[in-house]
Motif scaffolding. Sequence first.
Motif, mmCIF file in Angstrom:
data_model
loop_
_atom_site.group_PDB
_atom_site.id
_atom_site.type_symbol
_atom_site.label_atom_id
_atom_site.label_comp_id
_atom_site.label_asym_id
_atom_site.label_seq_id
_atom_site.Cartn_x
_atom_site.Cartn_y
_atom_site.Cartn_z
ATOM 1 N N GLY A 283 0.792 -1.219 0.000
ATOM 2 C CA GLY A 283 0.000 0.000 0.000
ATOM 3 C C GLY A 283 0.827 1.273 0.000
ATOM 4 O O GLY A 283 0.269 2.365 -0.085
ATOM 5 N N TRP A 284 2.137 1.126 0.091
ATOM 6 C CA TRP A 284 3.045 2.268 0.080
ATOM 7 C C TRP A 284 3.902 2.230 -1.185
ATOM 8 O O TRP A 284 4.052 1.182 -1.819
ATOM 9 C CB TRP A 284 3.949 2.259 1.321
ATOM 10 C CG TRP A 284 3.226 2.630 2.587
ATOM 11 C CD1 TRP A 284 2.102 2.050 3.081
ATOM 12 C CD2 TRP A 284 3.588 3.652 3.510
ATOM 13 N NE1 TRP A 284 1.722 2.642 4.268
ATOM 14 C CE2 TRP A 284 2.626 3.631 4.555
ATOM 15 C CE3 TRP A 284 4.620 4.576 3.575
ATOM 16 C CZ2 TRP A 284 2.676 4.510 5.635
ATOM 17 C CZ3 TRP A 284 4.677 5.453 4.647
ATOM 18 C CH2 TRP A 284 3.716 5.421 5.666
ATOM 19 N N SER A 285 4.478 3.395 -1.541
ATOM 20 C CA SER A 285 5.312 3.497 -2.735
ATOM 21 C C SER A 285 6.649 4.145 -2.404
ATOM 22 O O SER A 285 6.746 4.972 -1.485
ATOM 23 C CB SER A 285 4.613 4.327 -3.815
ATOM 24 O OG SER A 285 3.487 3.662 -4.327
ATOM 25 N N LEU A 286 7.651 3.769 -3.183
ATOM 26 C CA LEU A 286 8.974 4.374 -3.077
ATOM 27 C C LEU A 286 9.036 5.569 -4.012
ATOM 28 O O LEU A 286 8.631 5.488 -5.171
ATOM 29 C CB LEU A 286 10.049 3.362 -3.453
ATOM 30 C CG LEU A 286 11.505 3.830 -3.357
ATOM 31 C CD1 LEU A 286 11.920 3.987 -1.893
ATOM 32 C CD2 LEU A 286 12.431 2.840 -4.066
ATOM 33 N N VAL A 287 9.551 6.690 -3.516
ATOM 34 C CA VAL A 287 9.694 7.907 -4.311
ATOM 35 C C VAL A 287 11.156 8.319 -4.326
ATOM 36 O O VAL A 287 11.789 8.403 -3.263
ATOM 37 C CB VAL A 287 8.840 9.056 -3.742
ATOM 38 C CG1 VAL A 287 9.087 10.355 -4.519
ATOM 39 C CG2 VAL A 287 7.361 8.697 -3.782
ATOM 40 N N ASP B 270 8.145 18.276 2.641
ATOM 41 C CA ASP B 270 7.786 18.513 1.235
ATOM 42 C C ASP B 270 8.628 17.647 0.318
ATOM 43 O O ASP B 270 9.846 17.531 0.519
ATOM 44 C CB ASP B 270 8.036 19.975 0.853
ATOM 45 C CG ASP B 270 7.104 20.953 1.539
ATOM 46 O OD1 ASP B 270 5.961 20.559 1.834
ATOM 47 O OD2 ASP B 270 7.510 22.101 1.757
ATOM 48 N N ALA B 271 8.004 17.110 -0.729
ATOM 49 C CA ALA B 271 8.766 16.322 -1.690
ATOM 50 C C ALA B 271 8.104 16.313 -3.051
ATOM 51 O O ALA B 271 6.880 16.258 -3.163
ATOM 52 C CB ALA B 271 8.939 14.882 -1.200
ATOM 53 N N ALA B 272 8.943 16.360 -4.085
ATOM 54 C CA ALA B 272 8.523 16.116 -5.462
ATOM 55 C C ALA B 272 9.597 15.250 -6.096
ATOM 56 O O ALA B 272 10.795 15.432 -5.829
ATOM 57 C CB ALA B 272 8.366 17.424 -6.228
ATOM 58 N N GLY B 273 9.168 14.292 -6.904
ATOM 59 C CA GLY B 273 10.144 13.378 -7.492
ATOM 60 C C GLY B 273 9.486 12.408 -8.443
ATOM 61 O O GLY B 273 8.506 12.731 -9.115
ATOM 62 N N TYR B 274 10.015 11.185 -8.485
ATOM 63 C CA TYR B 274 9.515 10.145 -9.376
ATOM 64 C C TYR B 274 9.067 8.924 -8.579
ATOM 65 O O TYR B 274 9.759 8.515 -7.631
ATOM 66 C CB TYR B 274 10.604 9.709 -10.359
ATOM 67 C CG TYR B 274 10.996 10.775 -11.362
ATOM 68 C CD1 TYR B 274 10.239 10.980 -12.512
ATOM 69 C CD2 TYR B 274 12.132 11.553 -11.160
ATOM 70 C CE1 TYR B 274 10.604 11.949 -13.448
ATOM 71 C CE2 TYR B 274 12.510 12.520 -12.081
ATOM 72 C CZ TYR B 274 11.742 12.717 -13.222
ATOM 73 O OH TYR B 274 12.102 13.679 -14.134
ATOM 74 N N ASP B 275 7.934 8.346 -8.964
ATOM 75 C CA ASP B 275 7.517 7.096 -8.333
ATOM 76 C C ASP B 275 8.261 5.931 -8.959
ATOM 77 O O ASP B 275 9.136 6.117 -9.836
ATOM 78 C CB ASP B 275 5.993 6.919 -8.396
ATOM 79 C CG ASP B 275 5.467 6.699 -9.813
ATOM 80 O OD1 ASP B 275 6.268 6.472 -10.744
ATOM 81 O OD2 ASP B 275 4.232 6.745 -9.991
ATOM 82 N N GLU B 276 7.942 4.732 -8.548
ATOM 83 C CA GLU B 276 8.683 3.544 -9.001
ATOM 84 C C GLU B 276 8.529 3.281 -10.489
ATOM 85 O O GLU B 276 9.359 2.594 -11.093
ATOM 86 C CB GLU B 276 8.210 2.329 -8.199
ATOM 87 C CG GLU B 276 8.568 2.414 -6.724
ATOM 88 C CD GLU B 276 7.711 1.502 -5.858
ATOM 89 O OE1 GLU B 276 8.277 0.556 -5.267
ATOM 90 O OE2 GLU B 276 6.491 1.736 -5.773
ATOM 91 N N ASN C 183 -1.049 8.951 -1.438
ATOM 92 C CA ASN C 183 -0.532 10.298 -1.186
ATOM 93 C C ASN C 183 0.224 10.869 -2.384
ATOM 94 O O ASN C 183 0.719 11.992 -2.311
ATOM 95 C CB ASN C 183 0.394 10.299 0.032
ATOM 96 C CG ASN C 183 -0.358 10.257 1.342
ATOM 97 O OD1 ASN C 183 -1.212 9.395 1.548
ATOM 98 N ND2 ASN C 183 -0.060 11.174 2.240
ATOM 99 N N LEU C 184 0.313 10.112 -3.456
ATOM 100 C CA LEU C 184 1.014 10.598 -4.645
ATOM 101 C C LEU C 184 0.050 11.330 -5.564
ATOM 102 O O LEU C 184 -1.010 10.815 -5.917
ATOM 103 C CB LEU C 184 1.671 9.428 -5.394
ATOM 104 C CG LEU C 184 2.695 8.614 -4.588
ATOM 105 C CD1 LEU C 184 3.312 7.539 -5.477
ATOM 106 C CD2 LEU C 184 3.779 9.521 -4.003
ATOM 107 N N VAL C 185 0.421 12.550 -5.936
ATOM 108 C CA VAL C 185 -0.379 13.383 -6.839
ATOM 109 C C VAL C 185 0.450 13.627 -8.093
ATOM 110 O O VAL C 185 1.615 14.033 -7.985
ATOM 111 C CB VAL C 185 -0.739 14.733 -6.170
ATOM 112 C CG1 VAL C 185 -1.459 15.652 -7.150
ATOM 113 C CG2 VAL C 185 -1.580 14.490 -4.920
#
Length: 324
Positions: free
Chosen positions: A31-35, A67-73, A121-123
């Motif tokens: 249910g969670w993702s690596l960013v 705060d964070a912005a980046g790339y998902d898996e 939580n990823l937008v």
Amino acid sequence: MLAATALSQNATDPLSGLVLREVPKPEPTPGWSLVRVVASSLNMHDLWTLRGVGHPPERLPIVLGCDAAGYDEDGNPVIVYPVIADADAGMGDETLDPGRALLSEQHDGAFAEYLTVPTCNLVPKPDWLSFDEAACLPVAWTTAYRMLFTQARITAGDRVLVQGAGGGVASAAIKLAAAAGAVVYATSRSETKRAEALSWGARAVVGTGERLPERVDVVVETVGEATWAHSMKCLRPGGTIVIAGATSGANPPADLNRIFYLQQRILGSTGCTRSELVAMLKMMDATGLRPVIDRTLPLSEIHKGFQLMIDGTLTGKLVIHPNA
């Protein structure tokens, strides 16, 4: 991976507990993702944690950064919505969940090369927004958005006072309110920041505590004791003060006689819901609004960044690049 970690807390020397060190790359649970973090930004919340305000010492050590912005898996550019909560427990509003936690309160934060968050939580990051700009939004900009539009419900033509122009929330509030058609006033002790606030859309900017041209419908208050009396004097009968911080102290005189006699409203506010973040992005797209970025620094210089925040010399947000 390298991470900025709070190891201890000190009210008078907060940076003594901030350490750059190697930590294991996190592994996402179901249910969670690596960013992979491209950009993050400083918030007063990080400094409060280091000072021991609102953060129990038993939760240390913890990686800071809300705060964070980046790339998902899968390589998709994303903005991390920072409130980890159960919307059902908050009666449909995750910010009202009694068990909610901002990123870096109970879970390692964004001052690292990687972090894990609930997948919900990823937008998606819009193409028109840079990673640096996106990293300024999750806490400061969404706080200002909720204060103005959800809590105070401002409309075009409203008179709005923003106390303490120059900070992340204040700069966002000035820009958002002006874009919504409000007449915006602001205060600052700094002549440079007063000039900046005018360029962001404020009609007039005065020194801290100085008289405004007129009374206002809404006051955006994040300073606290140092500006509270001024906020009260500037508010019209029936007006609203929205509070989302008290950087100068949290126990100002309430002036209850004035509040009840003039039928004024005092509203508390925090960060926004996920849906409010999405709505704010739509507003930014329609209006061309972008956050104010003072400067960017590599993670290795994060102590310098925090010192600039402590000294009060920043205008807008300071962005951190964990991989620089």
